[in-house]
Design a protein around this motif. Structure first.
Motif, PDB file in Angstrom:
ATOM      1  N   PHE A  79      10.970   0.564  -9.903  1.00  0.00           N
ATOM      2  CA  PHE A  79      12.338   0.341  -9.422  1.00  0.00           C
ATOM      3  C   PHE A  79      12.846   1.564  -8.671  1.00  0.00           C
ATOM      4  O   PHE A  79      13.433   1.448  -7.600  1.00  0.00           O
ATOM      5  N   VAL A  80      12.608   2.743  -9.250  1.00  0.00           N
ATOM      6  CA  VAL A  80      13.078   3.977  -8.619  1.00  0.00           C
ATOM      7  C   VAL A  80      12.445   4.121  -7.241  1.00  0.00           C
ATOM      8  O   VAL A  80      13.120   4.376  -6.241  1.00  0.00           O
ATOM      9  N   CYS A  81      11.137   3.894  -7.197  1.00  0.00           N
ATOM     10  CA  CYS A  81      10.409   4.063  -5.949  1.00  0.00           C
ATOM     11  C   CYS A  81      10.906   3.070  -4.890  1.00  0.00           C
ATOM     12  O   CYS A  81      11.176   3.441  -3.746  1.00  0.00           O
ATOM     13  N   LEU A  82      11.047   1.803  -5.297  1.00  0.00           N
ATOM     14  CA  LEU A  82      11.515   0.787  -4.352  1.00  0.00           C
ATOM     15  C   LEU A  82      12.923   1.117  -3.863  1.00  0.00           C
ATOM     16  O   LEU A  82      13.227   1.024  -2.677  1.00  0.00           O
ATOM     17  N   GLY A  83      13.769   1.564  -4.792  1.00  0.00           N
ATOM     18  CA  GLY A  83      15.143   1.907  -4.434  1.00  0.00           C
ATOM     19  C   GLY A  83      15.189   3.014  -3.405  1.00  0.00           C
ATOM     20  O   GLY A  83      15.930   2.932  -2.418  1.00  0.00           O
ATOM     21  N   MET A  84      14.361   4.046  -3.612  1.00  0.00           N
ATOM     22  CA  MET A  84      14.319   5.171  -2.670  1.00  0.00           C
ATOM     23  C   MET A  84      13.902   4.686  -1.282  1.00  0.00           C
ATOM     24  O   MET A  84      14.510   5.058  -0.275  1.00  0.00           O
ATOM     25  N   ILE A  85      12.841   3.875  -1.255  1.00  0.00           N
ATOM     26  CA  ILE A  85      12.349   3.409   0.041  1.00  0.00           C
ATOM     27  C   ILE A  85      13.407   2.560   0.738  1.00  0.00           C
ATOM     28  O   ILE A  85      13.680   2.722   1.924  1.00  0.00           O
TER      29      ILE A  85
ATOM     30  N   VAL B 266       0.843  -1.195   0.000  1.00  0.00           N
ATOM     31  CA  VAL B 266       0.000   0.000   0.000  1.00  0.00           C
ATOM     32  C   VAL B 266       0.880   1.248   0.000  1.00  0.00           C
ATOM     33  O   VAL B 266       0.623   2.203  -0.727  1.00  0.00           O
ATOM     34  N   LEU B 267       1.970   1.206   0.779  1.00  0.00           N
ATOM     35  CA  LEU B 267       2.876   2.355   0.837  1.00  0.00           C
ATOM     36  C   LEU B 267       3.454   2.649  -0.539  1.00  0.00           C
ATOM     37  O   LEU B 267       3.343   3.769  -1.053  1.00  0.00           O
ATOM     38  N   ILE B 268       4.037   1.637  -1.150  1.00  0.00           N
ATOM     39  CA  ILE B 268       4.735   1.876  -2.418  1.00  0.00           C
ATOM     40  C   ILE B 268       3.725   2.222  -3.521  1.00  0.00           C
ATOM     41  O   ILE B 268       3.969   3.104  -4.349  1.00  0.00           O
ATOM     42  N   SER B 269       2.540   1.570  -3.492  1.00  0.00           N
ATOM     43  CA  SER B 269       1.587   1.857  -4.566  1.00  0.00           C
ATOM     44  C   SER B 269       0.923   3.217  -4.367  1.00  0.00           C
ATOM     45  O   SER B 269       0.614   3.903  -5.334  1.00  0.00           O
ATOM     46  N   SER B 270       0.707   3.634  -3.102  1.00  0.00           N
ATOM     47  CA  SER B 270       0.144   4.966  -2.872  1.00  0.00           C
ATOM     48  C   SER B 270       1.113   6.026  -3.374  1.00  0.00           C
ATOM     49  O   SER B 270       0.716   6.997  -4.015  1.00  0.00           O
ATOM     50  N   LEU B 271       2.389   5.793  -3.085  1.00  0.00           N
ATOM     51  CA  LEU B 271       3.410   6.744  -3.500  1.00  0.00           C
ATOM     52  C   LEU B 271       3.441   6.871  -5.026  1.00  0.00           C
ATOM     53  O   LEU B 271       3.462   7.973  -5.573  1.00  0.00           O
ATOM     54  N   ARG B 272       3.393   5.712  -5.686  1.00  0.00           N
ATOM     55  CA  ARG B 272       3.439   5.735  -7.154  1.00  0.00           C
ATOM     56  C   ARG B 272       2.176   6.354  -7.727  1.00  0.00           C
ATOM     57  O   ARG B 272       2.237   7.108  -8.699  1.00  0.00           O
ATOM     58  N   GLU B 273       1.030   6.032  -7.109  1.00  0.00           N
ATOM     59  CA  GLU B 273      -0.218   6.589  -7.623  1.00  0.00           C
ATOM     60  C   GLU B 273      -0.246   8.100  -7.400  1.00  0.00           C
ATOM     61  O   GLU B 273      -0.664   8.866  -8.258  1.00  0.00           O
ATOM     62  N   LEU B 274       0.244   8.510  -6.224  1.00  0.00           N
ATOM     63  CA  LEU B 274       0.256   9.932  -5.884  1.00  0.00           C
ATOM     64  C   LEU B 274       1.096  10.723  -6.880  1.00  0.00           C
ATOM     65  O   LEU B 274       0.656  11.735  -7.431  1.00  0.00           O
ATOM     66  N   LEU B 275       2.299  10.224  -7.140  1.00  0.00           N
ATOM     67  CA  LEU B 275       3.190  10.966  -8.033  1.00  0.00           C
ATOM     68  C   LEU B 275       2.820  10.760  -9.499  1.00  0.00           C
ATOM     69  O   LEU B 275       2.951  11.665 -10.305  1.00  0.00           O
ATOM     70  N   GLY B 276       2.345   9.573  -9.817  1.00  0.00           N
ATOM     71  CA  GLY B 276       2.067   9.245 -11.214  1.00  0.00           C
ATOM     72  C   GLY B 276       0.718   9.721 -11.709  1.00  0.00           C
ATOM     73  O   GLY B 276       0.529   9.948 -12.894  1.00  0.00           O
ATOM     74  N   ARG B 277      -0.256   9.833 -10.800  1.00  0.00           N
ATOM     75  CA  ARG B 277      -1.591  10.243 -11.229  1.00  0.00           C
ATOM     76  C   ARG B 277      -2.174  11.358 -10.390  1.00  0.00           C
ATOM     77  O   ARG B 277      -3.251  11.876 -10.678  1.00  0.00           O
ATOM     78  N   GLY B 278      -1.538  11.659  -9.275  1.00  0.00           N
ATOM     79  CA  GLY B 278      -2.063  12.714  -8.405  1.00  0.00           C
ATOM     80  C   GLY B 278      -3.237  12.274  -7.554  1.00  0.00           C
ATOM     81  O   GLY B 278      -3.963  13.091  -7.012  1.00  0.00           O
ATOM     82  N   THR B 279      -3.440  10.950  -7.432  1.00  0.00           N
ATOM     83  CA  THR B 279      -4.553  10.454  -6.610  1.00  0.00           C
ATOM     84  C   THR B 279      -4.035   9.380  -5.652  1.00  0.00           C
ATOM     85  O   THR B 279      -2.951   8.839  -5.850  1.00  0.00           O
ATOM     86  N   VAL B 280      -4.809   9.098  -4.606  1.00  0.00           N
ATOM     87  CA  VAL B 280      -4.535   7.952  -3.743  1.00  0.00           C
ATOM     88  C   VAL B 280      -5.862   7.231  -3.544  1.00  0.00           C
ATOM     89  O   VAL B 280      -6.848   7.872  -3.168  1.00  0.00           O
ATOM     90  N   PHE B 281      -5.894   5.940  -3.811  1.00  0.00           N
ATOM     91  CA  PHE B 281      -7.143   5.158  -3.807  1.00  0.00           C
ATOM     92  C   PHE B 281      -8.193   5.830  -4.692  1.00  0.00           C
ATOM     93  O   PHE B 281      -9.376   5.865  -4.363  1.00  0.00           O
ATOM     94  N   GLY B 282      -7.736   6.429  -5.801  1.00  0.00           N
ATOM     95  CA  GLY B 282      -8.663   7.035  -6.743  1.00  0.00           C
ATOM     96  C   GLY B 282      -9.184   8.398  -6.328  1.00  0.00           C
ATOM     97  O   GLY B 282      -9.979   9.009  -7.038  1.00  0.00           O
ATOM     98  N   VAL B 283      -8.744   8.911  -5.172  1.00  0.00           N
ATOM     99  CA  VAL B 283      -9.215  10.222  -4.724  1.00  0.00           C
ATOM    100  C   VAL B 283      -8.128  11.246  -5.023  1.00  0.00           C
ATOM    101  O   VAL B 283      -6.968  11.039  -4.658  1.00  0.00           O
ATOM    102  N   GLY B 284      -8.495  12.326  -5.693  1.00  0.00           N
ATOM    103  CA  GLY B 284      -7.511  13.354  -6.010  1.00  0.00           C
ATOM    104  C   GLY B 284      -7.050  14.077  -4.750  1.00  0.00           C
ATOM    105  O   GLY B 284      -7.865  14.547  -3.968  1.00  0.00           O
ATOM    106  N   VAL B 285      -5.741  14.104  -4.500  1.00  0.00           N
ATOM    107  CA  VAL B 285      -5.262  14.774  -3.285  1.00  0.00           C
ATOM    108  C   VAL B 285      -4.276  15.895  -3.604  1.00  0.00           C
ATOM    109  O   VAL B 285      -3.987  16.720  -2.747  1.00  0.00           O
ATOM    110  N   MET B 286      -3.760  15.909  -4.840  1.00  0.00           N
ATOM    111  CA  MET B 286      -2.787  16.943  -5.167  1.00  0.00           C
ATOM    112  C   MET B 286      -3.503  18.247  -5.513  1.00  0.00           C
ATOM    113  O   MET B 286      -4.684  18.251  -5.862  1.00  0.00           O
TER     114      MET B 286
END
Lengths: 198, 199
Positions: A181-187, A144-164
């Motif tokens: 890979f980039v995201c996992l590496g950072m974490i 959930v952490l890694i996918s929220s991060l990717r969704e947030l940066l990649g689409r501007g949403t988390v669980f489909g809700v716009g937060v940006m």
């Protein structure tokens, strides 16, 4: 020193946190974490399989002959995976469509066989259940952490809700494979800042 | 020694048996629910596409029609309460396996009202492009008397470049579908008349 049941449960959240501390189970961690919802679905499915396979394997540990243990574990794990697959198809169809092939692939997720071999085959049923649930939930949390991060940066949403903020320009790169890979590496880099206990 | 081997065989066989029973039980239990989900989530969108002019819900208005011992589920599209088109499933062999399609036929005009791809195992990025509307639209409005083959096989359909075999599979499925329709037509019309008299 033997750990308490609670310690067996909570070690899954840090000490043996699968993708980040053990760096296991990377295939789903990288492949399906494009949306927070997918990460959550995958995590819950894996937790279910891990919990039940740990219980069954721990309760059969004295019956299963050593030489055929891996085969027996795989049969048991595969059974639970197919159950998860069918139940998801029947009740959570859209998410099972999105995860697609990665649901059957839980069979070869090394976290599950790893816990079976390293833990459930040597410990009592209750301990194994706590271990399975803890590691499973730790895995879910990580996904959930890694996918929220990717969704947030990649689409501007988390669980489909716009937060940006409006006018935020998503990095399409983050939801593509290299973004994983980039995201996992950072974490991993951040987590390694915390000193390991000697 | 022998005892050890026997134990291995017995234990593994027992585990496999129990697992097998468990799985078949779960399968039976979830079967109907899964069929229903596929109907709503996979066939539903395909149906609204191939029966785009219908004013009813084709999933609710479906009927079983039998032909030579095989039962076909026929989805009915109505316009102004009159039967104008039907849709049903058909399949053909593609490059990677069976391609299952939903084929819609306009009864009034005797043309294809559209097709939709339901299942396929074609190569992602190449053969999988058969699901794109730019390809499925090539079948829209074609008369039933048409030659449903790719142009390479002297037919009417432009194949996707690089995916000739997948395109052939879809053509074969359409051809089979049209064949089924021609045999079923009388039966469908009869059944529909009976159905509307009841109401």
């Amino acid at each position: 020193m033997k750990k308490s049941i609670a310690q067996e449960f909570f070690k899954g959240f840090w000490e043996v946190l699968p993708p980040f501390r053990l760096v296991l189970g990377l295939c789903p961690t990288l492949a399906i974490t494009t949306l927070a919802e997918n990460g959550m679905g995958m995590g819950i499915a894996t937790t279910f399989v891990l919990f039940f396979s740990n219980i069954i394997i721990a309760s059969l540990k004295n019956i299963i002959p050593k030489k055929v243990r891996i085969a027996s574990y795989i049969v048991i794990i595969a059974t639970f995976v197919v159950i998860v697959e069918l139940v998801m198809k029947a009740y959570f169809f859209p998410i099972s469509q999105k995860l697609g092939l990665f649901i059957p692939l839980i069979v070869v997720n090394c976290i599950i066989l790893g816990r079976a071999e390293a833990f459930a085959s040597k410990n009592s049923v209750i301990r194994s259940a706590a271990d399975g649930l803890g590691v499973g939930l730790g895995f879910t949390m990580s996904l959930v952490l890694i996918s929220s991060l990717r969704e947030l940066l990649g689409r501007g949403t988390v669980f489909g809700v716009g937060v940006m903020w409006s006018g935020f320009e998503p990095f399409g790169f983050m939801v593509e494979a290299p973004g994983a890979f980039v995201c996992l590496g950072m974490i991993l880099a951040l987590i390694n800042l915390v000193p390991k206990k000697a | 020694m022998i005892k050890e081997y026997l134990k291995m065989i017995v234990v593994l066989t027992l585990i496999a048996m129990v697992c097998g029973f468990l799985l078949s039980a779960v399968k039976t239990f979830t079967y109907e629910k899964i069929e229903e989900q596929i109907l709503v989530n996979v066939k539903g969108p395909a149906l609204t596409n191939v029966l785009s002019q219908s004013s009813n819900n084709p999933i609710n208005d479906r009927m079983e029609v039998e032909l030579e011992g095989v039962a076909y589920t026929v989805f009915i599209g109505k316009k102004d309460k009159k039967l104008y088109a039907v849709a049903f499933e058909s399949e053909g062999s593609g490059f990677g396996g069976k391609i299952g399609i939903m084929i819609g036929i306009d009864i009034e005009k005797s043309v294809l009202s559209g097709i939709g791809i339901l299942t396929h195992q074609e190569t992602p990025g190449l053969g999988s492009r058969i699901s794109e509307t730019s390809f499925t639209d090539r079948f829209k409005g074609k008369p039933l008397t048409g030659n449903f083959k790719v142009k390479k096989d002297s037919g009417d359909i432009d194949a996707i470049s690089g995916a000739t075999n997948s395109s052939r599979g879809v053509c074969a499925a359409v051809d089979t579908g049209v064949g089924i329709y021609l045999k079923l037509k009388a039966e469908i019309l009869k059944k529909f008349e009976e159905g509307s008299e009841d109401k």
